[in-house]
Design a protein around this motif. Structure first.
Motif, PDB file in Angstrom:
ATOM      1  N   THR A  53       1.028  -1.181  -0.053  1.00  0.00           N
ATOM      2  CA  THR A  53      -0.111   0.213  -0.008  1.00  0.00           C
ATOM      3  C   THR A  53       0.887   0.850   0.133  1.00  0.00           C
ATOM      4  O   THR A  53       1.737   1.266   0.691  1.00  0.00           O
ATOM      5  CB  THR A  53      -0.921   0.052   1.372  1.00  0.00           C
ATOM      6  OG1 THR A  53      -0.304   0.174   2.160  1.00  0.00           O
ATOM      7  CG2 THR A  53      -2.129  -1.104   1.344  1.00  0.00           C
ATOM      8  N   SER A  54       0.363   2.379  -0.953  1.00  0.00           N
ATOM      9  CA  SER A  54       1.357   3.743  -0.692  1.00  0.00           C
ATOM     10  C   SER A  54       0.319   4.731   0.911  1.00  0.00           C
ATOM     11  O   SER A  54       1.688   5.500   0.991  1.00  0.00           O
ATOM     12  CB  SER A  54       0.522   4.295  -1.621  1.00  0.00           C
ATOM     13  OG  SER A  54      -0.527   4.495  -2.125  1.00  0.00           O
ATOM     14  N   HIS A  55      -0.362   4.191   1.476  1.00  0.00           N
ATOM     15  CA  HIS A  55      -0.933   4.574   2.333  1.00  0.00           C
ATOM     16  C   HIS A  55      -1.777   3.278   3.473  1.00  0.00           C
ATOM     17  O   HIS A  55      -2.395   2.885   3.009  1.00  0.00           O
ATOM     18  CB  HIS A  55      -1.870   6.115   2.022  1.00  0.00           C
ATOM     19  CG  HIS A  55      -1.096   6.891   1.302  1.00  0.00           C
ATOM     20  ND1 HIS A  55      -0.456   8.056   1.929  1.00  0.00           N
ATOM     21  CD2 HIS A  55      -1.489   7.329  -0.099  1.00  0.00           C
ATOM     22  CE1 HIS A  55      -0.358   8.732   0.839  1.00  0.00           C
ATOM     23  NE2 HIS A  55      -0.886   8.280  -0.288  1.00  0.00           N
ATOM     24  N   PRO A  56      -1.523   4.428   5.001  1.00  0.00           N
ATOM     25  CA  PRO A  56      -2.225   3.344   5.778  1.00  0.00           C
ATOM     26  C   PRO A  56      -3.506   3.097   6.115  1.00  0.00           C
ATOM     27  O   PRO A  56      -4.378   2.637   6.583  1.00  0.00           O
ATOM     28  CB  PRO A  56      -0.919   3.944   7.346  1.00  0.00           C
ATOM     29  CG  PRO A  56      -0.489   4.695   7.287  1.00  0.00           C
ATOM     30  CD  PRO A  56      -0.638   5.018   5.679  1.00  0.00           C
ATOM     31  N   ILE A  57      -3.685   4.577   5.653  1.00  0.00           N
ATOM     32  CA  ILE A  57      -5.230   4.207   5.767  1.00  0.00           C
ATOM     33  C   ILE A  57      -5.821   5.338   4.435  1.00  0.00           C
ATOM     34  O   ILE A  57      -4.795   5.707   3.960  1.00  0.00           O
ATOM     35  CB  ILE A  57      -5.621   5.791   6.657  1.00  0.00           C
ATOM     36  CG1 ILE A  57      -5.325   7.104   6.218  1.00  0.00           C
ATOM     37  CG2 ILE A  57      -5.605   5.314   8.114  1.00  0.00           C
ATOM     38  CD1 ILE A  57      -5.815   8.020   7.002  1.00  0.00           C
ATOM     39  N   PRO A  58      -6.995   4.485   4.140  1.00  0.00           N
ATOM     40  CA  PRO A  58      -7.076   4.986   2.512  1.00  0.00           C
ATOM     41  C   PRO A  58      -7.214   6.431   2.317  1.00  0.00           C
ATOM     42  O   PRO A  58      -8.067   7.597   3.128  1.00  0.00           O
ATOM     43  CB  PRO A  58      -9.081   4.517   2.557  1.00  0.00           C
ATOM     44  CG  PRO A  58      -9.487   3.479   3.733  1.00  0.00           C
ATOM     45  CD  PRO A  58      -8.066   3.759   4.603  1.00  0.00           C
ATOM     46  N   LEU A  59      -7.306   6.863   1.746  1.00  0.00           N
ATOM     47  CA  LEU A  59      -7.585   8.263   0.872  1.00  0.00           C
ATOM     48  C   LEU A  59      -8.762   8.357   0.003  1.00  0.00           C
ATOM     49  O   LEU A  59      -9.331   8.244  -0.340  1.00  0.00           O
ATOM     50  CB  LEU A  59      -6.530   8.330  -0.211  1.00  0.00           C
ATOM     51  CG  LEU A  59      -5.264   8.755   0.844  1.00  0.00           C
ATOM     52  CD1 LEU A  59      -4.364   9.008  -0.526  1.00  0.00           C
ATOM     53  CD2 LEU A  59      -5.466   9.490   2.213  1.00  0.00           C
ATOM     54  N   HIS A  60      -9.007  10.187   0.296  1.00  0.00           N
ATOM     55  CA  HIS A  60     -10.236  10.339  -0.497  1.00  0.00           C
ATOM     56  C   HIS A  60     -10.513  11.411  -0.803  1.00  0.00           C
ATOM     57  O   HIS A  60      -9.512  12.160  -0.786  1.00  0.00           O
ATOM     58  CB  HIS A  60     -11.742  10.242   0.731  1.00  0.00           C
ATOM     59  CG  HIS A  60     -12.029  10.946   1.045  1.00  0.00           C
ATOM     60  ND1 HIS A  60     -11.014  11.437   2.297  1.00  0.00           N
ATOM     61  CD2 HIS A  60     -12.439  12.394   1.197  1.00  0.00           C
ATOM     62  CE1 HIS A  60     -11.472  12.179   2.870  1.00  0.00           C
ATOM     63  NE2 HIS A  60     -12.494  13.059   2.732  1.00  0.00           N
ATOM     64  N   ASN A  61     -11.001  11.645  -2.114  1.00  0.00           N
ATOM     65  CA  ASN A  61     -10.542  13.352  -2.999  1.00  0.00           C
ATOM     66  C   ASN A  61     -11.677  14.260  -2.239  1.00  0.00           C
ATOM     67  O   ASN A  61     -13.081  14.225  -2.090  1.00  0.00           O
ATOM     68  CB  ASN A  61     -11.241  13.295  -4.263  1.00  0.00           C
ATOM     69  CG  ASN A  61     -10.964  14.400  -5.206  1.00  0.00           C
ATOM     70  OD1 ASN A  61     -10.836  15.068  -4.573  1.00  0.00           O
ATOM     71  ND2 ASN A  61     -11.439  14.654  -6.399  1.00  0.00           N
ATOM     72  N   PRO A  62     -11.096  15.360  -0.991  1.00  0.00           N
ATOM     73  CA  PRO A  62     -11.745  16.155  -0.885  1.00  0.00           C
ATOM     74  C   PRO A  62     -12.830  17.236  -1.428  1.00  0.00           C
ATOM     75  O   PRO A  62     -13.305  18.389  -0.558  1.00  0.00           O
ATOM     76  CB  PRO A  62     -11.115  16.880   0.463  1.00  0.00           C
ATOM     77  CG  PRO A  62      -9.108  16.643  -0.138  1.00  0.00           C
ATOM     78  CD  PRO A  62      -9.238  14.983  -0.779  1.00  0.00           C
ATOM     79  N   LEU A  63     -12.091  17.173  -2.666  1.00  0.00           N
ATOM     80  CA  LEU A  63     -12.584  18.357  -3.513  1.00  0.00           C
ATOM     81  C   LEU A  63     -13.866  17.960  -4.118  1.00  0.00           C
ATOM     82  O   LEU A  63     -14.464  16.976  -4.549  1.00  0.00           O
ATOM     83  CB  LEU A  63     -11.533  18.517  -4.549  1.00  0.00           C
ATOM     84  CG  LEU A  63     -10.514  18.814  -4.682  1.00  0.00           C
ATOM     85  CD1 LEU A  63      -9.486  18.950  -5.732  1.00  0.00           C
ATOM     86  CD2 LEU A  63      -9.672  20.325  -4.085  1.00  0.00           C
ATOM     87  N   ARG A  64     -14.802  18.947  -4.088  1.00  0.00           N
ATOM     88  CA  ARG A  64     -16.127  19.104  -4.821  1.00  0.00           C
ATOM     89  C   ARG A  64     -15.924  18.727  -6.119  1.00  0.00           C
ATOM     90  O   ARG A  64     -15.175  18.840  -6.867  1.00  0.00           O
ATOM     91  CB  ARG A  64     -16.877  20.284  -4.398  1.00  0.00           C
ATOM     92  CG  ARG A  64     -16.624  21.641  -5.098  1.00  0.00           C
ATOM     93  CD  ARG A  64     -17.632  22.587  -4.998  1.00  0.00           C
ATOM     94  NE  ARG A  64     -16.782  24.308  -6.089  1.00  0.00           N
ATOM     95  CZ  ARG A  64     -16.625  24.126  -7.410  1.00  0.00           C
ATOM     96  NH1 ARG A  64     -17.246  23.022  -8.454  1.00  0.00           N
ATOM     97  NH2 ARG A  64     -16.875  24.933  -7.735  1.00  0.00           N
TER      98      ARG A  64
END
Length: 99
Positions: A53-64
């Motif tokens: 994995t590249s990150h330990p937690i899932p990422l989400h897009n904070p943009l609208r």
């Protein structure tokens, strides 16, 4: 993985064209040894059944979402321009170039 020696650090510094004092070589030998030990620990855990994995937690897009909205008319846009030709902005030539 074997421990890194002061001679190896001096050799690497020479290859990189970095002048190091004996104290710096000793300090870097200790630090690089600690780094190599940490890499060994990670290598012990990184087994084929562990998914990379590249990150330990899932990422989400904070943009609208980009949703089209009401836009300005050409007249409204050009009303604030210092100079225009009715449909476009008029700007002076730059760098002495005339067209």
């Amino acid at each position: 993985m074997s421990e890194i020696s002061a001679e190896q650090v001096a050799h690497l510094a020479n290859l990189a064209r970095i002048a190091l004092t004996e104290e710096e070589i000793e300090h870097l030998t200790t630090e690089l040894g600690q780094i190599m030990h940490a890499v060994e620990k990670v290598s012990e855990v990184a087994t084929p059944d562990v998914v990379p994995t590249s990150h330990p937690i899932p990422l989400h897009n904070p943009l609208r979402e980009d949703v089209p909205a009401d836009v300005l008319s050409v007249e409204q846009v050009l009303s604030g321009a210092p100079e225009h030709d009715g449909t476009r902005f008029v700007v002076s030539a730059i760098l002495g170039e005339e067209q």
